[in-house]
Scaffold this motif. Sequence first.
Motif, PDB file in Angstrom:
ATOM      1  N   PRO A 163       0.793  -1.080   0.044  1.00 16.69           N
ATOM      2  CA  PRO A 163      -0.161   0.069  -0.178  1.00 16.69           C
ATOM      3  C   PRO A 163       0.809   1.350   0.026  1.00 16.69           C
ATOM      4  O   PRO A 163       0.578   2.252  -0.711  1.00 16.69           O
ATOM      5  CB  PRO A 163      -0.735  -0.159   1.116  1.00 16.69           C
ATOM      6  N   LEU A 164       1.937   1.282   0.838  1.00 23.06           N
ATOM      7  CA  LEU A 164       2.801   2.411   0.722  1.00 23.06           C
ATOM      8  C   LEU A 164       3.630   2.594  -0.599  1.00 23.06           C
ATOM      9  O   LEU A 164       3.778   3.729  -0.943  1.00 23.06           O
ATOM     10  CB  LEU A 164       3.998   2.423   1.806  1.00 23.06           C
ATOM     11  N   VAL A 165       3.992   1.651  -1.260  1.00 16.97           N
ATOM     12  CA  VAL A 165       4.542   1.640  -2.565  1.00 16.97           C
ATOM     13  C   VAL A 165       3.610   2.222  -3.491  1.00 16.97           C
ATOM     14  O   VAL A 165       3.683   3.145  -4.396  1.00 16.97           O
ATOM     15  CB  VAL A 165       4.978   0.380  -2.881  1.00 16.97           C
ATOM     16  N   LEU A 166       2.068   1.803  -3.478  1.00 20.29           N
ATOM     17  CA  LEU A 166       1.265   2.501  -4.340  1.00 20.29           C
ATOM     18  C   LEU A 166       0.936   3.901  -4.014  1.00 20.29           C
ATOM     19  O   LEU A 166       0.715   4.792  -5.029  1.00 20.29           O
ATOM     20  CB  LEU A 166      -0.042   1.682  -4.117  1.00 20.29           C
ATOM     21  N   VAL A 167       1.061   4.349  -2.718  1.00 18.60           N
ATOM     22  CA  VAL A 167       0.658   5.539  -2.490  1.00 18.60           C
ATOM     23  C   VAL A 167       1.881   6.633  -2.988  1.00 18.60           C
ATOM     24  O   VAL A 167       1.316   7.406  -3.682  1.00 18.60           O
ATOM     25  CB  VAL A 167       0.696   5.751  -0.904  1.00 18.60           C
ATOM     26  N   LEU A 168       3.035   5.968  -3.017  1.00 19.84           N
ATOM     27  CA  LEU A 168       4.186   6.803  -3.572  1.00 19.84           C
ATOM     28  C   LEU A 168       4.025   6.697  -5.031  1.00 19.84           C
ATOM     29  O   LEU A 168       4.271   7.830  -5.848  1.00 19.84           O
ATOM     30  CB  LEU A 168       5.519   6.083  -3.142  1.00 19.84           C
ATOM     31  N   VAL A 169       4.089   5.631  -5.550  1.00 17.36           N
ATOM     32  CA  VAL A 169       4.107   5.613  -6.947  1.00 17.36           C
ATOM     33  C   VAL A 169       2.671   6.231  -7.734  1.00 17.36           C
ATOM     34  O   VAL A 169       2.798   7.095  -8.623  1.00 17.36           O
ATOM     35  CB  VAL A 169       4.072   4.044  -7.605  1.00 17.36           C
ATOM     36  N   GLY A 170       1.591   5.800  -7.228  1.00 13.07           N
ATOM     37  CA  GLY A 170       0.481   6.383  -7.691  1.00 13.07           C
ATOM     38  C   GLY A 170       0.376   7.867  -7.506  1.00 13.07           C
ATOM     39  O   GLY A 170      -0.270   8.589  -8.374  1.00 13.07           O
ATOM     40  N   THR A 171       0.666   8.439  -6.536  1.00 16.26           N
ATOM     41  CA  THR A 171       0.698  10.086  -6.357  1.00 16.26           C
ATOM     42  C   THR A 171       1.766  10.606  -7.366  1.00 16.26           C
ATOM     43  O   THR A 171       1.142  11.571  -8.046  1.00 16.26           O
ATOM     44  CB  THR A 171       1.362  10.175  -4.920  1.00 16.26           C
ATOM     45  N   ILE A 172       2.922  10.006  -7.647  1.00 15.07           N
ATOM     46  CA  ILE A 172       3.837  10.887  -8.704  1.00 15.07           C
ATOM     47  C   ILE A 172       3.243  10.496 -10.013  1.00 15.07           C
ATOM     48  O   ILE A 172       3.208  11.592 -10.701  1.00 15.07           O
ATOM     49  CB  ILE A 172       5.111  10.015  -8.668  1.00 15.07           C
ATOM     50  N   CYS A 173       2.751   9.566 -10.328  1.00 16.71           N
ATOM     51  CA  CYS A 173       2.254   9.189 -11.733  1.00 16.71           C
ATOM     52  C   CYS A 173       0.809  10.244 -11.679  1.00 16.71           C
ATOM     53  O   CYS A 173       0.557  10.509 -12.899  1.00 16.71           O
ATOM     54  CB  CYS A 173       1.744   7.769 -11.949  1.00 16.71           C
ATOM     55  N   ASN A 174      -0.036  10.260 -10.726  1.00 16.99           N
ATOM     56  CA  ASN A 174      -1.382  10.869 -11.189  1.00 16.99           C
ATOM     57  C   ASN A 174      -1.042  12.289 -11.514  1.00 16.99           C
ATOM     58  O   ASN A 174      -1.649  13.159 -11.947  1.00 16.99           O
ATOM     59  CB  ASN A 174      -2.060  10.743 -10.122  1.00 16.99           C
ATOM     60  N   VAL A 175      -0.243  13.014 -10.488  1.00 14.05           N
ATOM     61  CA  VAL A 175       0.360  14.328 -10.458  1.00 14.05           C
ATOM     62  C   VAL A 175       0.755  14.734 -11.837  1.00 14.05           C
ATOM     63  O   VAL A 175       0.630  15.618 -12.592  1.00 14.05           O
ATOM     64  CB  VAL A 175       1.518  14.688  -9.254  1.00 14.05           C
ATOM     65  N   LEU A 176       1.782  13.594 -12.412  1.00 20.06           N
ATOM     66  CA  LEU A 176       2.454  13.794 -13.490  1.00 20.06           C
ATOM     67  C   LEU A 176       1.384  14.078 -14.646  1.00 20.06           C
ATOM     68  O   LEU A 176       1.376  14.667 -15.735  1.00 20.06           O
ATOM     69  CB  LEU A 176       3.357  12.785 -14.086  1.00 20.06           C
ATOM     70  N   CYS A 177       0.128  13.097 -14.790  1.00 16.47           N
ATOM     71  CA  CYS A 177      -0.752  13.273 -15.521  1.00 16.47           C
ATOM     72  C   CYS A 177      -1.537  14.429 -15.497  1.00 16.47           C
ATOM     73  O   CYS A 177      -1.822  15.035 -16.717  1.00 16.47           O
ATOM     74  CB  CYS A 177      -1.914  11.964 -15.463  1.00 16.47           C
ATOM     75  N   PHE A 224      -9.265  -9.282   2.856  1.00 15.24           N
ATOM     76  CA  PHE A 224      -9.563  -7.822   2.637  1.00 15.24           C
ATOM     77  C   PHE A 224      -8.699  -6.915   2.081  1.00 15.24           C
ATOM     78  O   PHE A 224      -8.933  -5.883   1.274  1.00 15.24           O
ATOM     79  CB  PHE A 224     -10.333  -7.515   3.700  1.00 15.24           C
ATOM     80  N   ALA A 225      -7.417  -7.204   2.721  1.00 13.37           N
ATOM     81  CA  ALA A 225      -6.332  -6.235   2.009  1.00 13.37           C
ATOM     82  C   ALA A 225      -6.238  -6.359   0.646  1.00 13.37           C
ATOM     83  O   ALA A 225      -5.897  -5.589  -0.018  1.00 13.37           O
ATOM     84  CB  ALA A 225      -5.206  -6.713   3.126  1.00 13.37           C
ATOM     85  N   LEU A 226      -6.079  -7.465   0.177  1.00 20.17           N
ATOM     86  CA  LEU A 226      -6.137  -7.724  -1.468  1.00 20.17           C
ATOM     87  C   LEU A 226      -6.963  -6.957  -2.044  1.00 20.17           C
ATOM     88  O   LEU A 226      -6.865  -6.409  -3.162  1.00 20.17           O
ATOM     89  CB  LEU A 226      -5.894  -9.121  -1.804  1.00 20.17           C
ATOM     90  N   ALA A 227      -8.324  -7.024  -1.684  1.00 23.66           N
ATOM     91  CA  ALA A 227      -9.479  -6.427  -2.161  1.00 23.66           C
ATOM     92  C   ALA A 227      -9.043  -4.918  -2.356  1.00 23.66           C
ATOM     93  O   ALA A 227      -9.334  -4.310  -3.427  1.00 23.66           O
ATOM     94  CB  ALA A 227     -10.779  -6.745  -1.626  1.00 23.66           C
ATOM     95  N   ASP A 228      -8.921  -4.340  -1.194  1.00 17.90           N
ATOM     96  CA  ASP A 228      -8.196  -3.128  -1.067  1.00 17.90           C
ATOM     97  C   ASP A 228      -7.121  -2.700  -1.976  1.00 17.90           C
ATOM     98  O   ASP A 228      -7.326  -1.602  -2.664  1.00 17.90           O
ATOM     99  CB  ASP A 228      -7.916  -2.684   0.398  1.00 17.90           C
ATOM    100  N   LEU A 229      -6.135  -3.729  -2.060  1.00 18.05           N
ATOM    101  CA  LEU A 229      -5.006  -3.313  -2.866  1.00 18.05           C
ATOM    102  C   LEU A 229      -5.390  -3.263  -4.468  1.00 18.05           C
ATOM    103  O   LEU A 229      -4.680  -2.376  -4.985  1.00 18.05           O
ATOM    104  CB  LEU A 229      -4.019  -4.313  -2.798  1.00 18.05           C
ATOM    105  N   LEU A 230      -6.194  -3.998  -4.798  1.00 19.30           N
ATOM    106  CA  LEU A 230      -6.650  -3.856  -6.103  1.00 19.30           C
ATOM    107  C   LEU A 230      -7.359  -2.452  -6.516  1.00 19.30           C
ATOM    108  O   LEU A 230      -7.117  -2.062  -7.453  1.00 19.30           O
ATOM    109  CB  LEU A 230      -7.758  -5.009  -6.607  1.00 19.30           C
ATOM    110  N   THR A 231      -7.877  -2.010  -5.476  1.00 19.62           N
ATOM    111  CA  THR A 231      -8.876  -0.795  -5.847  1.00 19.62           C
ATOM    112  C   THR A 231      -7.772   0.239  -6.077  1.00 19.62           C
ATOM    113  O   THR A 231      -7.846   1.182  -6.812  1.00 19.62           O
ATOM    114  CB  THR A 231      -9.610  -0.370  -4.676  1.00 19.62           C
ATOM    115  N   TYR A 232      -6.638   0.210  -5.275  1.00 23.03           N
ATOM    116  CA  TYR A 232      -5.537   1.201  -5.089  1.00 23.03           C
ATOM    117  C   TYR A 232      -4.622   0.984  -6.243  1.00 23.03           C
ATOM    118  O   TYR A 232      -4.122   2.298  -6.956  1.00 23.03           O
ATOM    119  CB  TYR A 232      -4.850   1.365  -3.700  1.00 23.03           C
ATOM    120  N   LEU A 233      -4.620  -0.266  -6.764  1.00 20.12           N
ATOM    121  CA  LEU A 233      -3.986  -0.302  -7.986  1.00 20.12           C
ATOM    122  C   LEU A 233      -4.530   0.347  -9.274  1.00 20.12           C
ATOM    123  O   LEU A 233      -4.077   1.063 -10.165  1.00 20.12           O
ATOM    124  CB  LEU A 233      -3.787  -1.865  -8.189  1.00 20.12           C
TER     125      LEU A 233
END
Length: 328
Positions: free
Chosen positions: A24-38, A274-283
């Motif tokens: 989840p922390l990896v997705l927070v970092l990577v997702g934030t950077i990628c979305n901001v660039l978009c 439950f965590a895997l289900a959450d992780l897919l959403t954040y992916l």
Amino acid sequence: MWQQFSPETPQWPTVELIVIGILPLVLVLVGTICNVLCIIVLLSRTHRDNSRNHQSTSTNVYLICLCFADTLGLYQFNLDNAIANLTGKSITDRSLVACKLIEFIGYYTLHLPVMYLTMATVDRTFMLWSAAYKRKIAQPKQAWKLCILIAGIFAVTDCFLLALGYRTDDGSIQCYHSTNVVLTKAFNLFIIWFHLVFMSMVSFVIMIISTVLAIIKLVRLPRVNEASFSRNKRISVMLGLMCIAYILLTLPNRLCFTVLTPLLERIPGSNTIFALADLLTYLASSLNFLFLSISVNGFWRDLGNLFIIKRFRSNTIGTTTDRGQRNH
């Protein structure tokens, strides 16, 4: 979404540490950077089209809002569960105010992206089928107004979540629950009918119908302007793939935390499920960069130009400053 993870007594310690704590922390970092660039690239393209008197499309506005909402969504349940697993105590257990805010922001940032993606898909389909819609309605200003209106409507529909959560006699905090029976019933109805049925099932059906209609129109569309046809094809295919990915990645989450919750809670290792289900959403919230970079013509060029311009301006300012100091 009211599932409380129990990092103190994990069924599969290593797996839960990775799935609930690290990824989840990896997705927070990577997702934030990628979305901001978009967001930066889409805003620059919109500004460039306006400055050159080119017609900007409303689809870009919906995609900007989608990336922004997805970025916010990465920091709610995702971050709370990660901190709980790594430290043994979640954010919601530390403060009643934090509990209420995460309850509200969590659902709010789940509802916004699905609506913005639905609007982008419907908008593109109407632009293909109706010249009048494209000329009169599909304008950036109208899209910004609609996005703000949508954000306001969901703020009103979801605000009752701030009333959930209370502190028990022993000082512990109970999130997603209330001592008020009426409020508890309202939350249960909200979960099933608004969150699952309307915001998931109905929105998914609209996405699928819009995608099919866009494909039908593209097949029938005469190729008078090859560049325009290619652009419409790329954007429509991109939105179609985004919808498919969003549905596949978020539907397990919607089902696990609603109708399947009583069944899953009796299964060993339910925390990981439950965590895997959450992780897919954040992916799903982190894939916008992938789709835009592949489908949008000139995306990488625009991204590179932004960094080149920034470096050029920095060098220019530095050179000017040095010359000024020398003259003095």
